[in-house]
Design a protein around this motif. Structure first.
Motif, PDB file in Angstrom:
ATOM      1  N   LEU A  34       0.812  -1.219   0.000  1.00 36.52           N
ATOM      2  CA  LEU A  34       0.000   0.000   0.000  1.00 36.52           C
ATOM      3  C   LEU A  34       0.847   1.272   0.000  1.00 36.52           C
ATOM      4  O   LEU A  34       0.293   2.375  -0.010  1.00 36.52           O
ATOM      5  CB  LEU A  34      -0.912   0.010   1.233  1.00 36.52           C
ATOM      6  N   ARG A  35       2.177   1.118   0.027  1.00 34.77           N
ATOM      7  CA  ARG A  35       3.030   2.301   0.186  1.00 34.77           C
ATOM      8  C   ARG A  35       2.896   3.276  -0.981  1.00 34.77           C
ATOM      9  O   ARG A  35       2.809   4.489  -0.773  1.00 34.77           O
ATOM     10  CB  ARG A  35       4.493   1.883   0.378  1.00 34.77           C
ATOM     11  N   THR A  40       1.213   8.376  -3.117  1.00 33.01           N
ATOM     12  CA  THR A  40       0.642   9.169  -4.218  1.00 33.01           C
ATOM     13  C   THR A  40      -0.451  10.100  -3.703  1.00 33.01           C
ATOM     14  O   THR A  40      -0.502  11.286  -4.054  1.00 33.01           O
ATOM     15  CB  THR A  40       0.068   8.237  -5.299  1.00 33.01           C
ATOM     16  N   VAL A  41      -1.339   9.569  -2.864  1.00 34.15           N
ATOM     17  CA  VAL A  41      -2.432  10.376  -2.306  1.00 34.15           C
ATOM     18  C   VAL A  41      -1.878  11.500  -1.432  1.00 34.15           C
ATOM     19  O   VAL A  41      -2.292  12.659  -1.544  1.00 34.15           O
ATOM     20  CB  VAL A  41      -3.392   9.475  -1.490  1.00 34.15           C
ATOM     21  N   ILE A  42      -0.900  11.154  -0.570  1.00 36.61           N
ATOM     22  CA  ILE A  42      -0.314  12.174   0.319  1.00 36.61           C
ATOM     23  C   ILE A  42       0.407  13.252  -0.481  1.00 36.61           C
ATOM     24  O   ILE A  42       0.262  14.463  -0.218  1.00 36.61           O
ATOM     25  CB  ILE A  42       0.646  11.502   1.328  1.00 36.61           C
ATOM     26  N   LEU A 100     -10.059  17.215 -12.411  1.00 37.09           N
ATOM     27  CA  LEU A 100      -9.926  16.501 -13.678  1.00 37.09           C
ATOM     28  C   LEU A 100      -8.622  15.717 -13.787  1.00 37.09           C
ATOM     29  O   LEU A 100      -8.578  14.647 -14.414  1.00 37.09           O
ATOM     30  CB  LEU A 100     -10.021  17.491 -14.848  1.00 37.09           C
ATOM     31  N   ILE A 101      -7.539  16.247 -13.168  1.00 36.84           N
ATOM     32  CA  ILE A 101      -6.221  15.604 -13.311  1.00 36.84           C
ATOM     33  C   ILE A 101      -5.882  14.740 -12.094  1.00 36.84           C
ATOM     34  O   ILE A 101      -5.596  13.542 -12.209  1.00 36.84           O
ATOM     35  CB  ILE A 101      -5.130  16.671 -13.531  1.00 36.84           C
ATOM     36  N   ALA A 102      -5.916  15.355 -10.913  1.00 38.04           N
ATOM     37  CA  ALA A 102      -5.451  14.644  -9.704  1.00 38.04           C
ATOM     38  C   ALA A 102      -6.392  13.518  -9.301  1.00 38.04           C
ATOM     39  O   ALA A 102      -5.952  12.454  -8.858  1.00 38.04           O
ATOM     40  CB  ALA A 102      -5.286  15.632  -8.544  1.00 38.04           C
ATOM     41  N   TYR A 109      -6.463   5.867  -8.543  1.00 35.56           N
ATOM     42  CA  TYR A 109      -5.390   4.872  -8.534  1.00 35.56           C
ATOM     43  C   TYR A 109      -5.190   4.323  -7.123  1.00 35.56           C
ATOM     44  O   TYR A 109      -5.113   3.107  -6.898  1.00 35.56           O
ATOM     45  CB  TYR A 109      -4.097   5.490  -9.061  1.00 35.56           C
ATOM     46  N   GLY A 110      -5.105   5.228  -6.149  1.00 35.87           N
ATOM     47  CA  GLY A 110      -4.901   4.815  -4.761  1.00 35.87           C
ATOM     48  C   GLY A 110      -6.044   3.957  -4.261  1.00 35.87           C
ATOM     49  O   GLY A 110      -5.827   2.930  -3.589  1.00 35.87           O
TER      50      GLY A 110
END
Length: 396
Positions: A34-35, A40-42, A100-102, A109-110
């Protein structure tokens, strides 16, 4: 010679199989997967907060919390308020681009990877196993049962009634559903003839072992391995089943305390019923006591050692029943003769074995009662005997 040097166990330099550590490692492996989605989210959230701070020229701590809140409600599509008052058009353009992007690149994805990891790793079962093996490491005075079948199911059921903890070793993992449905609290799927496995289930702290395989060779392997680790027969009790008397004799020679041949036991039970037609009440009562089905009454045998101060006293003078609540139902003399329902005038002799009936708590009090009457040599007697040994005299 260094006395502090750690001694190698007599059964060899074998490490116990650490079942808790196995599932701890699996649990950490899941978290390790999960790293990247978490990072990515952080990272995306942090960049979003910083860009809002730059756009609005705010660098104080209150603004950090305000813009973090704005980013969270943006990605969650709640969006019921805006975390800014200036540069509204620019801020709204940023929020649109951010969604739209993030959102698809980072947050979806996360989320997808996290769900996928949880579904594929079976983390709930991993955590359940970890908790079970963590608790298993704390067991003391338990029994190890090898193989899950109709015989051991009955054994586990009766031990459970008495509050005795059991660890089951079953080589076949396909039986897991049956084991869980039966309510077995502690179990491992492994080969019980391996030293590392027996050490891993706490054989060094266990009270005994039951081996009931369909094939005698498997029972023999388990007995040999268990007795190698725990050679003292008085402290570690091994019970096994055998298909015939020849195999039973071999098992006893290799270290089993008791071996049961089911066909012989059933045959004797049938002949007993034929020769002594049972009373429905008495027969069931005695059977339930013998097989441990009743939890409110039990029977134990207590041996009278040579250093007991009760030797030579009459039963009526020791007041055992008054102190413990248990009853002496028979005395077995040293020569094997049995005195049933002894009177108060019956005398206790060296080497006697007393059969005592009563509630389990009363029987524990009875055991403590007889232990209390074992004479312990005084320090002066010990010193005197030591001097005699040095002088070569016989110690009585």
């Amino acid at each position: 010679m260094n006395s502090n040097k750690k001694k190698t166990p007599h059964y060899g330099n074998v490490k116990p199989k650490n079942y808790k550590a196995i599932y701890e490692e699996q649990f950490y492996n899941v978290l390790f997967k999960l790293r990247w989605p978490l990072m990515t989210v952080i990272f995306t959230t942090t960049v979003g907060v910083l860009l809002l701070m730059i756009i609005n020229g705010k660098t104080d701590g209150e603004s950090v919390l305000n813009y973090l809140f704005h980013i969270v409600i943006t990605i969650s599509t709640v969006g019921y308020t805006e975390g800014y008052t200036d540069h509204i058009d620019l801020n709204r353009l940023f929020s649109i681009l951010f969604i739209l992007i993030a959102f698809p690149i980072a947050y979806l994805y996360g989320l997808v990877v996290t769900v996928q990891v949880f579904l594929q790793s079976d983390i709930v079962n991993i955590y359940r196993y970890w908790r079970m093996y963590k608790a298993m490491e704390e067991l003391y005075g338990h029994y190890i049962v090898c193989n899950f079948n109709e015989i051991t199911k009955e054994t586990i059921k009766n031990l459970r009634k008495r509050g005795i903890k059991v660890v089951l070793i079953e080589p076949n993992k396909s039986k897991e559903k049956d084991i869980r449905d039966f309510g077995v609290e502690y179990y491992v799927f492994d080969e019980p003839y391996k030293r590392s496995v027996l050490l891993g289930v706490g054989i060094e702290k266990a009270k005994g072992l039951v081996s009931a395989f369909e094939e005698n060779t498997q029972d023999l392997s388990v007995i040999v391995t268990a007795r190698l680790i725990r050679p003292e027969k008085d402290e570690f009790y091994i019970i096994a089943t055998a298909t015939n008397e020849g195999a039973a004799e071999k098992m006893k020679l290799l270290g089993a305390n008791e071996v049961i041949v089911p066909s012989i036991t059933i045959g004797r039970r049938i002949s007993t019923l034929i020769l002594h037609p049972p009373s429905p009440t008495v027969s069931k009562f005695l059977e339930k006591i013998a097989y441990g089905e009743r939890t409110d009454i039990d029977i134990v045998e207590i041996h009278i050692p040579e250093n007991s101060d009760l030797i030579g006293k009459k039963l009526k003078d020791i007041h055992m029943r008054q102190e413990t609540g248990a009853t002496i139902v028979a005395i077995i003399r040293k020569d094997g003769k049995m005195k049933i329902a002894p009177s108060g005038n019956a005398e206790i002799k060296e080497g006697d074995s007393l059969l005592i009936l009563g509630h389990p708590k009363a029987l524990r009090r009875a055991e403590e009662f007889f232990e209390k009457h074992i004479k312990i040599e005084s320090e002066e007697e010990n010193m005197e005997n030591l001097e005699k040994i040095k002088e070569g005299e016989e110690v009585r």
